[in-house]
Scaffold this active site. Structure first.
Site, PDB file in Angstrom:
ATOM      1  CG  ASP A  35     -28.423  47.370 -21.128  1.00 31.44           C
ATOM      2  OD1 ASP A  35     -27.410  48.107 -21.115  1.00 31.44           O
ATOM      3  OD2 ASP A  35     -28.752  46.683 -22.111  1.00 31.44           O
ATOM      4  CD  GLU A  85     -25.717  45.523 -23.940  1.00 26.26           C
ATOM      5  OE1 GLU A  85     -25.586  46.308 -24.903  1.00 26.26           O
ATOM      6  OE2 GLU A  85     -26.423  44.497 -23.983  1.00 26.26           O
ATOM      7  CD  GLN A 120      -8.336  28.413 -12.540  1.00 26.40           C
ATOM      8  OE1 GLN A 120      -8.432  28.776 -11.369  1.00 26.40           O
ATOM      9  NE2 GLN A 120      -8.335  27.135 -12.881  1.00 26.40           N
ATOM     10  CG  HIS A 154       0.552  34.294 -10.845  1.00 22.72           C
ATOM     11  ND1 HIS A 154       1.105  34.600  -9.632  1.00 22.72           N
ATOM     12  CD2 HIS A 154       0.287  32.964 -10.819  1.00 22.72           C
ATOM     13  CE1 HIS A 154       1.162  33.508  -8.884  1.00 22.72           C
ATOM     14  NE2 HIS A 154       0.676  32.513  -9.591  1.00 22.72           N
ATOM     15  CE  LYS A 193       1.315  31.063  -1.344  1.00 18.36           C
ATOM     16  NZ  LYS A 193       0.957  32.385  -1.886  1.00 18.36           N
ATOM     17  NE  ARG A 202      -3.156  30.751  -2.286  1.00 21.93           N
ATOM     18  CZ  ARG A 202      -3.408  31.871  -1.603  1.00 21.93           C
ATOM     19  NH1 ARG A 202      -4.505  31.973  -0.888  1.00 21.93           N
ATOM     20  NH2 ARG A 202      -2.549  32.868  -1.638  1.00 21.93           N
ATOM     21  CG  ASP A 262       4.221  37.296  -3.716  1.00 17.76           C
ATOM     22  OD1 ASP A 262       4.492  36.742  -4.791  1.00 17.76           O
ATOM     23  OD2 ASP A 262       3.429  36.798  -2.886  1.00 17.76           O
ATOM     24  CB  SER A 281      -5.086  38.686  -2.975  1.00 14.01           C
ATOM     25  OG  SER A 281      -6.444  38.674  -3.259  1.00 14.01           O
TER      26      SER A 281
HETATM   27  C1  R5P Z   1       0.188  33.529  -5.436  1.00  8.68           C
HETATM   28  O1  R5P Z   1       0.919  32.589  -5.700  1.00  8.68           O
HETATM   29  C2  R5P Z   1       0.638  34.956  -5.578  1.00  8.68           C
HETATM   30  O2  R5P Z   1       1.945  35.039  -6.033  1.00  8.68           O
HETATM   31  C3  R5P Z   1       0.462  35.729  -4.289  1.00  8.68           C
HETATM   32  O3  R5P Z   1       1.384  35.222  -3.344  1.00  8.68           O
HETATM   33  C4  R5P Z   1      -0.940  35.591  -3.763  1.00  8.68           C
HETATM   34  O4  R5P Z   1      -1.872  35.897  -4.750  1.00  8.68           O
HETATM   35  C5  R5P Z   1      -1.155  36.501  -2.558  1.00  8.68           C
HETATM   36  O5  R5P Z   1      -2.451  36.296  -2.073  1.00  8.68           O
HETATM   37  P1  R5P Z   1      -2.832  36.647  -0.573  1.00  8.68           P
HETATM   38  O6  R5P Z   1      -2.407  38.057  -0.323  1.00  8.68           O
HETATM   39  O7  R5P Z   1      -4.334  36.482  -0.536  1.00  8.68           O
HETATM   40  O8  R5P Z   1      -2.141  35.661   0.302  1.00  8.68           O
END
Ligand code: R5P
Length: 296
Positions: free
Chosen positions: A38, A40, A98, A130, A191, A193, A218, A222
């Site tokens: 299931d 778990e 987050q 982060h 930057k 966002r 960095d 993502s």
């Molecule tokens: C956000 O502030 C992080 O430090 C990275 O810059 C961010 O997560 C990168 O995300 P992506 O590759 O989607 O721009």
């Protein structure tokens, strides 16, 4: 106190645990792990951990919720087995972005993760969370391991005409530290966002990068949007080679193509997440082992 190393439930955690055990010659106890029909998770630690210091390595890779939950199950199995002072090593800490309420009604995800881990582990080592401030939710005993200087040394990134660039203000300290090691200048971009769509824009800025080799630093790639935008700006101002040094390469969808098209020559990442084509990885195990020795 006798130490025992427990590799987590995914390949990334096993690889890093292997590397740590080679460095520190630790005894390894492999957990028995399966998933019930299931969905778990089932975990058993088949070793005597009583009065031992158990060191668990669990990277919170996708599916992040499951990786996190398995770290909790291992922590509880250790508590049940009478281990003392369990240590958790999290090569990739999920949910760390987050770290505040951006829009009303949101949780502070990283806070509840830290508070939960604190109930089961005495000490926590995280590779490049982060924001380091988030460790306060764990309390005393949480340590951030910044990998960039170690990676740059392993990779031999020193060069006479190099400069470091942070793609946003959040990574400014990372760029500063790395530039001190490389004995070069550093700069940053601003930057923005969009909080709903996640789309990014970079503020226009003059950069003194003509004919220089640039290392963009960095914590996370993502979708690749952040680094690709930074790289396009650098190319416009005449940057020669562009290398990227990142702790965690998530690399979603077309990220690698996007980065190549923006003019990036090489991407280096720590091995905190599953490996992807087109990236050169640096094993972070020996650096974590150093931290473990100095905090014993
Ligand atoms: C956000 O502030 C992080 O430090 C990275 O810059 C961010 O997560 C990168 O995300 P992506 O590759 O989607 O721009």
């Amino acid at each position: 106190l006798e130490r025992i190393l427990i590799p987590g439930t995914n390949g990334v955690s096993k690889e890093i645990a292997d590397s740590i055990s080679r460095e520190l010659l630790l005894k390894v106890c492999k957990p028995i792990y399966k998933v019930f029909p299931d969905g778990e998770s089932y975990i058993r630690i088949p070793c005597d951990v009583k009065n031992k210091e158990a060191i668990v390595v669990q990277s919170f890779i996708q599916p992040q919720d499951k990786s996190f939950f398995e770290a909790i199950l291992i922590g509880d199995a250790l508590r049940e087995g009478g281990a003392s002072n369990s240590i958790l090593i999290v090569p990739y800490m999920a949910y760390a972005r987050q770290d505040k309420v951006f829009l009303e009604g949101e949780p502070i995800s990283i806070r509840v993760i830290m508070e939960t881990l604190r109930m089961l582990y005495k000490r926590l080592f995280v590779v490049e969370i982060h924001k380091e401030e988030s460790l306060k939710y764990f309390g005393e005993g949480a340590v951030n391991i910044s990998p960039y200087t170690y990676m740059a040394r392993q990779l031999g990134l020193e060069s006479s005409n190099v400069a470091v660039l942070s793609p946003d203000i959040g990574a400014l300290n990372r760029a500063k530290t790395l530039s001190q090691f490389l004995k070069c200048s550093y700069d940053y971009l601003v930057k923005r966002r969009d909080k709903i769509t996640g789309g990014i824009t970079m503020e226009p800025k003059e950069l003194d990068v003509n004919n220089k080799d640039i290392v963009i630093v960095d914590d996370i790639i993502s979708t690749g949007g952040t680094i690709a935008s930074a790289s396009s700006i650098l190319k416009k101002y005449g940057a020669r080679h562009i290398h990227v040094l990142v702790a965690h390469a998530i690399m979603l969808g077309e990220a690698i193509d996007k980065l190549r098209k923006s003019g990036i020559d090489e991407i280096y990442a720590a091995n905190t997440l599953p490996k992807k084509d087109g990236i050169k990885y640096v094993d972070i195990g020996p650096l974590i082992a150093d931290y473990l020795s100095s905090y014993s």
